[in-house]
Design a protein around this motif. Structure first.
Motif, PDB file in Angstrom:
ATOM      1  N   GLN A   1       0.843  -1.190   0.000  1.00  0.00           N
ATOM      2  CA  GLN A   1       0.000   0.000   0.000  1.00  0.00           C
ATOM      3  C   GLN A   1       0.885   1.248   0.000  1.00  0.00           C
ATOM      4  O   GLN A   1       1.919   1.283   0.664  1.00  0.00           O
ATOM      5  CB  GLN A   1      -0.905   0.014   1.229  1.00  0.00           C
ATOM      6  CG  GLN A   1      -2.041  -0.995   1.173  1.00  0.00           C
ATOM      7  CD  GLN A   1      -3.092  -0.631   0.132  1.00  0.00           C
ATOM      8  OE1 GLN A   1      -3.246   0.541  -0.234  1.00  0.00           O
ATOM      9  NE2 GLN A   1      -3.785  -1.631  -0.373  1.00  0.00           N
ATOM     10  N   PRO A   2       0.516   2.279  -0.741  1.00  0.00           N
ATOM     11  CA  PRO A   2       1.348   3.489  -0.803  1.00  0.00           C
ATOM     12  C   PRO A   2       1.448   4.174   0.553  1.00  0.00           C
ATOM     13  O   PRO A   2       0.581   4.001   1.412  1.00  0.00           O
ATOM     14  CB  PRO A   2       0.607   4.377  -1.812  1.00  0.00           C
ATOM     15  CG  PRO A   2      -0.295   3.473  -2.562  1.00  0.00           C
ATOM     16  CD  PRO A   2      -0.661   2.379  -1.617  1.00  0.00           C
ATOM     17  N   PRO A   3       2.491   4.975   0.759  1.00  0.00           N
ATOM     18  CA  PRO A   3       2.624   5.726   2.015  1.00  0.00           C
ATOM     19  C   PRO A   3       1.562   6.810   2.111  1.00  0.00           C
ATOM     20  O   PRO A   3       0.913   7.171   1.122  1.00  0.00           O
ATOM     21  CB  PRO A   3       4.029   6.322   1.908  1.00  0.00           C
ATOM     22  CG  PRO A   3       4.288   6.419   0.442  1.00  0.00           C
ATOM     23  CD  PRO A   3       3.600   5.230  -0.175  1.00  0.00           C
ATOM     24  N   ASP A   4       1.376   7.312   3.307  1.00  0.00           N
ATOM     25  CA  ASP A   4       0.366   8.344   3.556  1.00  0.00           C
ATOM     26  C   ASP A   4       0.931   9.707   3.176  1.00  0.00           C
ATOM     27  O   ASP A   4       1.435  10.452   4.007  1.00  0.00           O
ATOM     28  CB  ASP A   4      -0.054   8.334   5.030  1.00  0.00           C
ATOM     29  CG  ASP A   4      -1.191   9.313   5.296  1.00  0.00           C
ATOM     30  OD1 ASP A   4      -1.856   9.713   4.324  1.00  0.00           O
ATOM     31  OD2 ASP A   4      -1.400   9.676   6.464  1.00  0.00           O
ATOM     32  N   ILE A   5       0.870  10.011   1.887  1.00  0.00           N
ATOM     33  CA  ILE A   5       1.359  11.299   1.370  1.00  0.00           C
ATOM     34  C   ILE A   5       0.217  12.311   1.421  1.00  0.00           C
ATOM     35  O   ILE A   5      -0.919  11.996   1.052  1.00  0.00           O
ATOM     36  CB  ILE A   5       1.875  11.129  -0.077  1.00  0.00           C
ATOM     37  CG1 ILE A   5       3.095  10.208  -0.080  1.00  0.00           C
ATOM     38  CG2 ILE A   5       2.222  12.470  -0.686  1.00  0.00           C
ATOM     39  CD1 ILE A   5       3.624   9.920  -1.466  1.00  0.00           C
ATOM     40  N   ARG A   6       0.504  13.517   1.888  1.00  0.00           N
ATOM     41  CA  ARG A   6      -0.542  14.527   2.058  1.00  0.00           C
ATOM     42  C   ARG A   6      -1.015  15.107   0.737  1.00  0.00           C
ATOM     43  O   ARG A   6      -2.059  15.727   0.681  1.00  0.00           O
ATOM     44  CB  ARG A   6      -0.021  15.664   2.946  1.00  0.00           C
ATOM     45  CG  ARG A   6       0.443  15.234   4.314  1.00  0.00           C
ATOM     46  CD  ARG A   6      -0.660  14.589   5.126  1.00  0.00           C
ATOM     47  NE  ARG A   6      -1.694  15.526   5.487  1.00  0.00           N
ATOM     48  CZ  ARG A   6      -2.816  15.182   6.104  1.00  0.00           C
ATOM     49  NH1 ARG A   6      -3.062  13.927   6.396  1.00  0.00           N
ATOM     50  NH2 ARG A   6      -3.710  16.101   6.410  1.00  0.00           N
ATOM     51  N   ASN A   7      -0.236  14.924  -0.321  1.00  0.00           N
ATOM     52  CA  ASN A   7      -0.631  15.408  -1.640  1.00  0.00           C
ATOM     53  C   ASN A   7      -1.684  14.460  -2.204  1.00  0.00           C
ATOM     54  O   ASN A   7      -1.380  13.324  -2.573  1.00  0.00           O
ATOM     55  CB  ASN A   7       0.603  15.442  -2.551  1.00  0.00           C
ATOM     56  CG  ASN A   7       0.306  16.033  -3.913  1.00  0.00           C
ATOM     57  OD1 ASN A   7      -0.775  15.853  -4.460  1.00  0.00           O
ATOM     58  ND2 ASN A   7       1.270  16.716  -4.484  1.00  0.00           N
ATOM     59  N   PRO A   8      -2.976  14.861  -2.280  1.00  0.00           N
ATOM     60  CA  PRO A   8      -4.032  13.926  -2.692  1.00  0.00           C
ATOM     61  C   PRO A   8      -3.912  13.466  -4.133  1.00  0.00           C
ATOM     62  O   PRO A   8      -4.331  12.363  -4.468  1.00  0.00           O
ATOM     63  CB  PRO A   8      -5.317  14.730  -2.467  1.00  0.00           C
ATOM     64  CG  PRO A   8      -4.898  16.155  -2.549  1.00  0.00           C
ATOM     65  CD  PRO A   8      -3.500  16.208  -2.012  1.00  0.00           C
ATOM     66  N   ILE A   9      -3.330  14.307  -4.998  1.00  0.00           N
ATOM     67  CA  ILE A   9      -3.190  13.925  -6.406  1.00  0.00           C
ATOM     68  C   ILE A   9      -2.184  12.792  -6.532  1.00  0.00           C
ATOM     69  O   ILE A   9      -2.438  11.784  -7.203  1.00  0.00           O
ATOM     70  CB  ILE A   9      -2.754  15.150  -7.240  1.00  0.00           C
ATOM     71  CG1 ILE A   9      -3.844  16.218  -7.208  1.00  0.00           C
ATOM     72  CG2 ILE A   9      -2.441  14.746  -8.666  1.00  0.00           C
ATOM     73  CD1 ILE A   9      -3.484  17.478  -7.953  1.00  0.00           C
ATOM     74  N   VAL A  10      -1.026  12.952  -5.876  1.00  0.00           N
ATOM     75  CA  VAL A  10       0.000  11.906  -5.933  1.00  0.00           C
ATOM     76  C   VAL A  10      -0.474  10.649  -5.218  1.00  0.00           C
ATOM     77  O   VAL A  10      -0.238   9.533  -5.672  1.00  0.00           O
ATOM     78  CB  VAL A  10       1.315  12.419  -5.320  1.00  0.00           C
ATOM     79  CG1 VAL A  10       2.366  11.320  -5.277  1.00  0.00           C
ATOM     80  CG2 VAL A  10       1.833  13.612  -6.110  1.00  0.00           C
TER      81      VAL A  10
END
Length: 980
Positions: A436-445
């Protein structure tokens, strides 16, 4: 199995991917390629700016809560007032009380006795209009400056009018000025409440007890819920994984960020060489910047004693300044530098109080008691601009890293010396599949990475793990939401300017079809003040589009690979020919007079462009490395995520992708008009880009550099039949779409419709500015309808036959009644047959009093039956989002496959699902673009077409004319029947 390279072209709504078979250092074949299309991770407003997908729903929910809390507060106030004998019990007395002027009563209450019910009316009015309450932790908005300025002006007006309270001032205004739409402060109402209560206690002492005052003031009229603590939403530290991240406004976080910038600062000399700050320079900058909010680079150059021609590495980006320690600067300004130097022992406590205490009055009390701060200092402390958000590190980790940062260590070295491992060095990150991807704050990425995971894991299942991954991120995926919105607006502005330049070239220069080079020439010519930068001579208008003038790369492209506008000028051909493949500094260094003339000529240019004229050394190897190594934050996070597969991952900057694509002739694959430009209307261009991304290697960039040298070498194909192989594979791609099957979003439109006595006739309100021509005859109030028709007549429009789209300037000036009352909305009656009753909103007779229009459609259910003539036919039922939500709520199947006896369910279709449709005897792949409930039709668009309004690639089919079957296309573009 042959090892391969995976190229990924990652955009906000798309993934282009390509697999290149590899033998040693030589790519031998194109194994596969494809495209995945998905919804963007954010919504867009009417200007195209980002907003959270939940923002609209959250704002509506917040408005409902505010309205409900206000209603409950009024109800509680009335109950207390009735119990105290300050409010009437019967409706007739209540209506009479409401007719009294509350502002007159508020002014009268300061000096004269009010009747009990009149006093209740005053308290009720203070409850309705209770002003703005400052909350230090509620975050800042664009309106804050306007609000505070208006409040300050109002307080000054009250003082100059010698009024004791806000109510007295507004009463004196009478009808001379508009009373409403003024920003007020909560303290104004609290002060007025206290004065009125004290005065009226003289007349109603037994009723107005201290207990009643406390109950009314603290529990009802001025009560406000505290901010909800949401610490659980704060992310965890990258190194101390059990610690929450540190607020950016914390003193230590500010110091850490400032030192990180300073330690990474490099001086760029005129000859292009770079060097770090000397220890004494670094110490000077730390001392100066540590007490300021920010310093621009000219100020830094002056503080360090540098030359004007010496620049900094940060200036290569678009940074114009370095931020200092904002907290330190604010505290020093509030207390004064001398006193603040004596209060360093209180620094952490003051910082903690500024960050955590919500109530300004509580903060004032603590500041006065603990730090002996006077009123002026306290107000200055309250005005310190605290940045929002959090760093990626906890305070515990920052305190461990700061000693090494203060010694001048860069972040990577400080991390190592503090005993931390980088995230990519930690054990347990190796996977055979992407997790699962990391919790990045950039919603688009974040949304894109979820799709990357699906695509890459599908590739691994089919072909095994790649030996190397090369990724290119679209430029509108980087930075914060403000950065991305600024980029979007800048792109719109540039597009408008290009269109204006294009029209100017057509009208003034007679060039009917101006190309990219023509537009560049005119824009550069205007930017340069119509002067050749190399000679200082004026370029005449008649020369601009002649062979006497050329567009030149300031730093030669073969040596810099920089094709940006910031590296281009328009100059005389003779000067460009003499300059050749040299930098301006190399060319004119031996001619001091000409060099000085050039420096004078380039003064109007932006600084980033001017400094290229003084740069001498260019290292092509470094330029290539920069193209192959995108070090921006989001790129680092994407690389780190993909490296969990244990392989080499490169994130390219992508500036040369277009050049490689052009030289290899890949633009013509999808451009069927015979042009040489990229066809962005075809989704498959993402796969073409992915092929180029996978081929972006040092050797190919070296070859690209030689294509624009003095001796221009052609760019060889990566392998024999390269273009044909790419064209064959691209033309065979089935585009994969993510279907929109989720029951999500608005269930109905916002407008509320009220039933009338006539069947299927409803009334609703419409803003005057949003009126359409046919609505005018349906305005209920004849007086307002005549006003609107008179306005149309004044603007030269036929009121009896107005256009459907009324020009905006018609109602730009407010519409007012003869009494002066503005008309903002009108009531309209119209006939509707598809409205949905809100069953929870009923009159006393049990009938719904509110209806709404269904919103978007969720899916269509197509079924087959035999008519009376025994002919097989198809029909369909379009299910709205509202009906779909009702089905889910009731526990019913979302897709209804039982439409009665003799009706066979064929398929359901939602937006972005795919259908193999028979067109001219052949089956062609289409996607569902839209569902038309009114005509029970499916609007289909060719799967490769990225446009939404081109009628040439659209099919409009009713269920009976839809000759085809539903299919699914997986992440690798493989198609199979859906068997719905």
């Amino acid at each position: 199995m042959v090892p391969y390279v995976l190229g990924l072209d990652l955009g906000p709504t798309s993934i282009g991917w390509a697999l290149l078979g590899q033998e040693g250092d030589r790519e031998v074949s194109l194994v596969d390629a494809g495209v995945r299309i998905f919804p963007e991770g954010v919504d867009r407003d009417t200007k195209g700016l980002e907003k959270s997908k939940n923002m609209t729903r959250r704002e509506a929910r917040g408005a409902r809560r505010i309205k409900e809390r206000r209603r409950r507060r009024k109800g509680r106030l009335v109950a207390i007032l009735k119990e105290a004998g300050l409010w009437p019990d019967d409706d007739q007395s209540f209506r009479s009380l409401c007719l009294l002027d509350p502002y007159e009563l508020r002014a009268k209450a300061l000096d004269e006795r009010l009747a009990p019910h009149e006093l209740g009316r005053v308290l009720y009015h203070l409850n309705q209009r209770r002003g703005f309450k400052s909350n230090r932790k509620s975050g800042k908005s664009r309106e804050d400056g306007k609000v505070l300025k208006s409040i300050t002006e109002l307080e000054e007006q009250i003082a100059s009018a010698k009024c004791r309270t806000l109510g007295e001032y507004l009463h004196r205004l009478g009808r001379s000025e508009r009373i409403r739409n003024r920003y007020t402060r909560r303290e104004m109402y609290q002060r007025e409440f206290d004065l009125i209560w004290a005065r009226q206690t003289e007349y109603h002492g037994p009723i107005l007890s201290d207990e009643l005052k406390k109950k009314l003031a603290d529990e009802v009229i001025f009560f406000q819920l505290p901010l909800r603590v949401q610490d659980e939403l704060i992310g965890f530290c990258e190194f101390e994984t059990d610690q929450r991240r540190c607020p950016k406004a914390d003193w230590h976080a500010q110091q850490f960020r400032m030192l990180q910038d300073i330690n990474n600062l490099q001086i760029i000399n005129p000859d292009g060489s770079s060097m770090p700050l000397a220890p004494d320079q670094r110490q000077t900058l730390v001392e100066v910047l540590g007490t300021r909010a920010k310093m621009d680079f000219d100020q830094i150059r002056k503080a360090l004693g540098l030359l004007e021609t010496q620049t900094f590495n940060y200036e290569e980006g678009k940074r114009k300044s370095l931020k200092g320690n904002l907290m330190e600067a604010g505290l020093a300004k509030a207390f004064g530098r001398k006193r603040w130097a004596e209060m360093q022992a209180h620094r952490d406590r003051i910082t903690e109080a500024l960050l955590e205490i919500e109530d300004p009055n509580e903060f004032r009390r603590i500041a006065g008691e603990e730090w002996a701060a006077d009123d002026e200092q306290i107000e200055a402390l309250l005005k310190i601009d605290l940045p929002d958000g959090y760093l990626h590190l906890s305070k515990k980790a920052i305190l461990k890293l700061l000693p090494f940062m203060e010694q001048g260590e860069r972040m990577a070295d400080a991390v190592k010396k503090a005993g931390y491992l980088r995230p990519d060095q930690k054990a347990g990150d190796n996977h055979d599949r992407l997790p699962q991807p990391p919790d990045i704050r950039n919603p688009i990425v974040k949304k894109s990475l979820h799709e990357v995971r699906k695509v890459v894991n599908a590739i691994i299942r089919e072909y095994g793990k790649p030996a190397r991954i090369v990724v290119e991120l679209a430029r509108d995926m980087h930075g914060s939401v403000d950065d991305r919105n600024e980029l979007h607006l800048r792109m719109l502005k540039n597009e408008r300017e290009r269109e204006e330049v294009r029209e100017s070239i057509r009208s003034e220069y007679g060039i009917t079809n101006p190309g990219r080079d023509d537009i560049q020439r005119l824009r550069l010519w205007n930017e340069q003040g119509q002067t050749c930068p190399y000679t200082g001579n004026t370029i005449a208008r008649s020369q601009l589009f002649s062979s006497d003038v050329q567009v030149d790369h300031i730093l030669p492209y073969p040596r810099s690979l920089d094709d940006s506008m910031m590296n281009k000028v328009v100059c005389f051909t003779s000067a460009n020919r003499e300059k050749g493949n040299q930098t301006p500094q190399e060319w004119l260094a031996a001619f001091p007079d000409r060099y000085e003339r050039m420096l004078q000529a380039i003064k109007p240019l932006p600084w980033r462009k001017r400094r290229k004229f003084t740069q001498q050394a260019i290292d092509l190897g470094q330029c290539i490395d920069r193209q192959l190594n995108d070090t921006r934050y989001i790129s680092r996070e994407v690389r780190r995520y993909l490296q969990s597969l244990v392989m080499d991952v490169d994130c390219t900057r992508g500036q040369v992708t277009a050049e490689l694509r052009h030289h290899w002739g890949l633009n013509q694959i999808l451009n069927h008009t015979g042009g040489f430009t990229k066809n962005r209307d075809d989704h498959r261009h993402h796969a073409v880009d992915a092929v180029v991304v996978a081929l972006t290697t040092p050797s190919h960039l070296q070859q690209l550099a030689r294509t624009k040298g003095i001796v221009r070498d052609p760019l060889p194909f990566p392998w024999e039949r390269f273009r044909d192989d790419v064209a064959n594979r691209i033309n065979d791609i089935n585009v994969s779409f993510r279907p929109l099957r989720k029951v999500y979003g608005a269930l109905h439109e916002e407008t509320a419709y009220g039933p009338t006595a006539e069947e299927n006739v409803y009334a609703y309100r419409k803003s005057v500015r949003d009126l359409k021509g046919p609505m005018i005859a349906q305005i209920v109030d004849p007086a307002i309808r005549n006003l609107v028709m008179e306005r149309l007549k004044q603007k030269g429009l036929d009121p009896n036959n107005p256009p459907s789209n009324i020009p905006t300037e018609v109602f730009a000036e407010p519409l007012t009644m003869p009494s002066g009352v503005p008309v903002k909305k009108v009531r309209i009656r119209d006939t509707f047959t598809n409205l949905i009753p809100m069953t929870k909103m009923k009159t006393r007779t049990g009938k719904p009093y509110r209806y709404v229009k269904p919103g978007s459609n969720h899916h269509i259910e197509i079924f087959e039956y035999t008519d009376a003539k025994r002919v097989a036919k198809r029909d369909g039922v379009v299910v709205s989002m509202f009906d779909a939500a009702q089905r889910v709520q009731r526990g019913l199947p979302l897709i209804n496959r039982d439409h009665g006896s003799g009706r066979r369910f064929v398929m359901s279709l939602s937006t972005n699902e795919l259908v193999h449709v028979k067109v001219d005897g052949q089956y062609v792949l289409y996607r569902v673009q839209k569902l038309d409930a009114g005509n029970t039709r499916v609007i289909l668009r060719l799967h490769t077409d990225s446009r939404v309004d081109d009628p040439r690639t659209v099919l409009r089919k009713s269920p009976n004319t839809l000759d085809g079957y539903k299919v699914t296309v997986d992440y690798l573009g493989r198609m199979r029947p859906a068997n719905d």
